[in-house]
Motif scaffolding. Sequence first.
Motif, short mmCIF file in Angstrom:
data_model
loop_
_atom_site.label_atom_id
_atom_site.label_comp_id
_atom_site.label_asym_id
_atom_site.label_seq_id
_atom_site.Cartn_x
_atom_site.Cartn_y
_atom_site.Cartn_z
N VAL A 26 65.86 51.84 52.62
CA VAL A 26 64.84 51.51 51.64
C VAL A 26 63.92 52.72 51.52
CG1 VAL A 26 62.91 50.01 51.01
CG2 VAL A 26 64.91 49.05 52.17
N VAL A 27 63.75 53.21 50.30
CA VAL A 27 62.84 54.33 50.04
C VAL A 27 61.77 53.85 49.07
CG1 VAL A 27 62.61 56.68 49.16
CG2 VAL A 27 64.69 56.02 50.39
N SER A 28 60.52 54.07 49.42
CA SER A 28 59.42 53.61 48.58
C SER A 28 59.15 54.60 47.45
CB SER A 28 58.15 53.44 49.42
OG SER A 28 57.05 53.11 48.60
N ASP A 29 58.96 54.08 46.26
CA ASP A 29 58.47 54.89 45.14
C ASP A 29 56.96 54.89 45.10
OD1 ASP A 29 59.13 56.45 42.73
OD2 ASP A 29 58.10 54.83 41.66
N GLY A 30 56.34 54.14 46.00
CA GLY A 30 54.89 54.05 46.07
C GLY A 30 54.44 52.64 46.37
N GLN A 31 53.24 52.53 46.93
CA GLN A 31 52.67 51.21 47.22
C GLN A 31 51.15 51.34 47.18
OE1 GLN A 31 54.40 48.42 50.20
NE2 GLN A 31 52.45 48.73 51.28
N PRO A 32 50.55 51.15 46.00
CA PRO A 32 49.10 51.28 45.89
C PRO A 32 48.37 50.36 46.86
CG PRO A 32 50.11 51.22 43.73
CD PRO A 32 51.20 50.89 44.72
N GLU A 33 47.35 50.91 47.51
CA GLU A 33 46.54 50.16 48.45
C GLU A 33 45.15 49.93 47.85
OE1 GLU A 33 46.71 52.55 52.02
OE2 GLU A 33 48.43 51.40 52.74
N PRO A 34 44.31 49.11 48.50
CA PRO A 34 42.94 48.90 48.00
C PRO A 34 42.24 50.25 47.85
CG PRO A 34 43.44 47.34 49.76
CD PRO A 34 44.59 48.32 49.71
N PRO A 35 41.47 50.47 46.81
CA PRO A 35 41.06 49.47 45.80
C PRO A 35 41.98 49.38 44.60
CG PRO A 35 39.90 51.53 45.42
CD PRO A 35 40.78 51.76 46.62
N TRP A 36 43.20 49.88 44.74
CA TRP A 36 44.10 49.95 43.59
C TRP A 36 45.11 48.82 43.54
CZ3 TRP A 36 41.29 52.91 41.00
CH2 TRP A 36 40.72 54.06 41.53
N GLU A 37 45.07 47.89 44.47
CA GLU A 37 45.97 46.75 44.40
C GLU A 37 45.64 45.89 43.18
OE1 GLU A 37 47.33 45.73 48.96
OE2 GLU A 37 45.68 44.61 48.08
N PRO A 38 46.65 45.39 42.48
CA PRO A 38 46.40 44.57 41.29
C PRO A 38 45.86 43.19 41.65
CG PRO A 38 48.74 44.67 41.74
CD PRO A 38 48.09 45.62 42.69
N SER A 39 45.15 42.60 40.70
CA SER A 39 44.55 41.29 40.90
C SER A 39 45.59 40.19 40.79
CB SER A 39 43.46 41.06 39.85
OG SER A 39 43.05 39.72 39.83
N LEU A 40 45.50 39.20 41.67
CA LEU A 40 46.39 38.05 41.59
C LEU A 40 46.18 37.28 40.29
CD1 LEU A 40 46.21 36.82 45.27
CD2 LEU A 40 48.29 37.50 44.08
N GLU A 41 44.97 37.29 39.77
CA GLU A 41 44.70 36.60 38.51
C GLU A 41 45.50 37.20 37.37
OE1 GLU A 41 40.51 36.70 37.92
OE2 GLU A 41 40.12 35.05 39.32
N ASP A 42 45.78 38.50 37.43
CA ASP A 42 46.58 39.14 36.38
C ASP A 42 48.05 38.72 36.46
OD1 ASP A 42 44.34 40.49 35.50
OD2 ASP A 42 44.78 42.32 36.62
N TYR A 43 48.51 38.41 37.66
CA TYR A 43 49.90 38.02 37.84
C TYR A 43 50.13 36.54 37.59
CZ TYR A 43 51.59 42.49 39.52
OH TYR A 43 51.98 43.80 39.58
N PHE A 44 49.09 35.72 37.82
CA PHE A 44 49.24 34.28 37.65
C PHE A 44 48.10 33.72 36.81
CE2 PHE A 44 50.86 35.43 41.93
CZ PHE A 44 52.22 35.31 41.65
N PRO A 45 47.98 34.19 35.56
CA PRO A 45 46.85 33.77 34.72
C PRO A 45 46.90 32.30 34.32
CG PRO A 45 48.43 35.04 33.44
CD PRO A 45 48.86 35.15 34.87
N ALA A 46 48.07 31.67 34.37
CA ALA A 46 48.19 30.26 33.98
C ALA A 46 47.76 29.32 35.09
CB ALA A 46 49.62 29.95 33.56
N VAL A 47 47.56 29.84 36.30
CA VAL A 47 47.16 29.00 37.43
C VAL A 47 45.64 28.84 37.42
CG1 VAL A 47 47.17 28.74 39.94
CG2 VAL A 47 49.13 29.79 38.77
N PRO A 48 45.11 27.61 37.42
CA PRO A 48 43.65 27.42 37.44
C PRO A 48 43.01 28.19 38.58
CG PRO A 48 44.76 25.33 37.07
CD PRO A 48 45.83 26.33 37.40
N GLY A 49 41.85 28.74 38.32
CA GLY A 49 41.19 29.59 39.30
C GLY A 49 40.99 28.95 40.65
N ASP A 50 40.57 27.66 40.67
CA ASP A 50 40.33 27.02 41.96
C ASP A 50 41.63 26.81 42.73
OD1 ASP A 50 41.18 25.17 40.04
OD2 ASP A 50 40.11 23.50 40.98
#
Length: 286
Positions: A19-43
């Motif tokens: 397995v060779v990584s093409d990259g793995q952004p770390e904080p503060p560059w990790e994407p928001s879970l809300e962007d990946y699951f916008p249909a899921v209610p916030g709570d």
Amino acid sequence: MDTGLMFFRFAVGALECVVVSDGQPEPPWEPSLEDYFPAVPGDVLRDACHGRSTLTCGYNCLFVSTPDGMAVVDTGLGASFLGYGEYIEPLVGQLEGGMTSAGLSRSELAAVVFTHLHQDHSRGAIWSGDVRFPVATAFAHASEVAFWSASVDLPSAQPHLEAARETIRLYGEKLRPFEYDTEILPGVRALAAPGHTPGHSAIMLQSRGERLLCVGDTFYDPLQLTNPTWSTPWDLDAPASIASRRHLLERAADEHILIHAYHLPFPGLGHVERRGTTFTWHPISS
């Protein structure tokens, strides 16, 4: 963490793998879970995340030494990528540096296998305007090739259109469309996993009684194992993607198959376990 030098060796029977990584952004560059699951209610999302608000999005490219030569399953975003904003450019496009560190030669790579043609899986093969692996034959599902070659109107598909079409154009006659349940290379078989894209494929490696299931974008985060009905905006057919996810997770859990998950934290290897109608992820440490 030096994202440019991450590689992990292991074997599936007689098939040597890296397995060779093409990259793995770390904080503060990790994407928001809300962007990946916008249909899921916030709570609901907050309760499921147990305080976590971001997703660790890796780009884990799998090299396999087959009897027909070295193959790679998916190729990352490639160098000089600005599609997610300027911040992302130095954090991805690390594949070729990682290959060099692992002793792999792009000029000797015999095959490129695409689980699908989204830019984060295909651009690493063509980012320079020419094929990066000059002697390799490319493989993608026939429905995938047909979809991106036709008129594409879906908004969520637009960011991927240029890379997909350029991959198809540059590989030309060296792009071999396949059907599901086909042995692409010795020990390398394509399995049905449609929904994320029309020709999205899982790749099964098998040798000497050992197996590895490459699931591509069947899931992005362990949250989709504990919540298999959660889809992302990039799933072009959400019901089909959910059905594919359940089927592959059930098979991997019941048959104790090692999984390679493209977007999970490096190296993206682990097992899944049934918990009623849901699943849990047990990663293998690098």
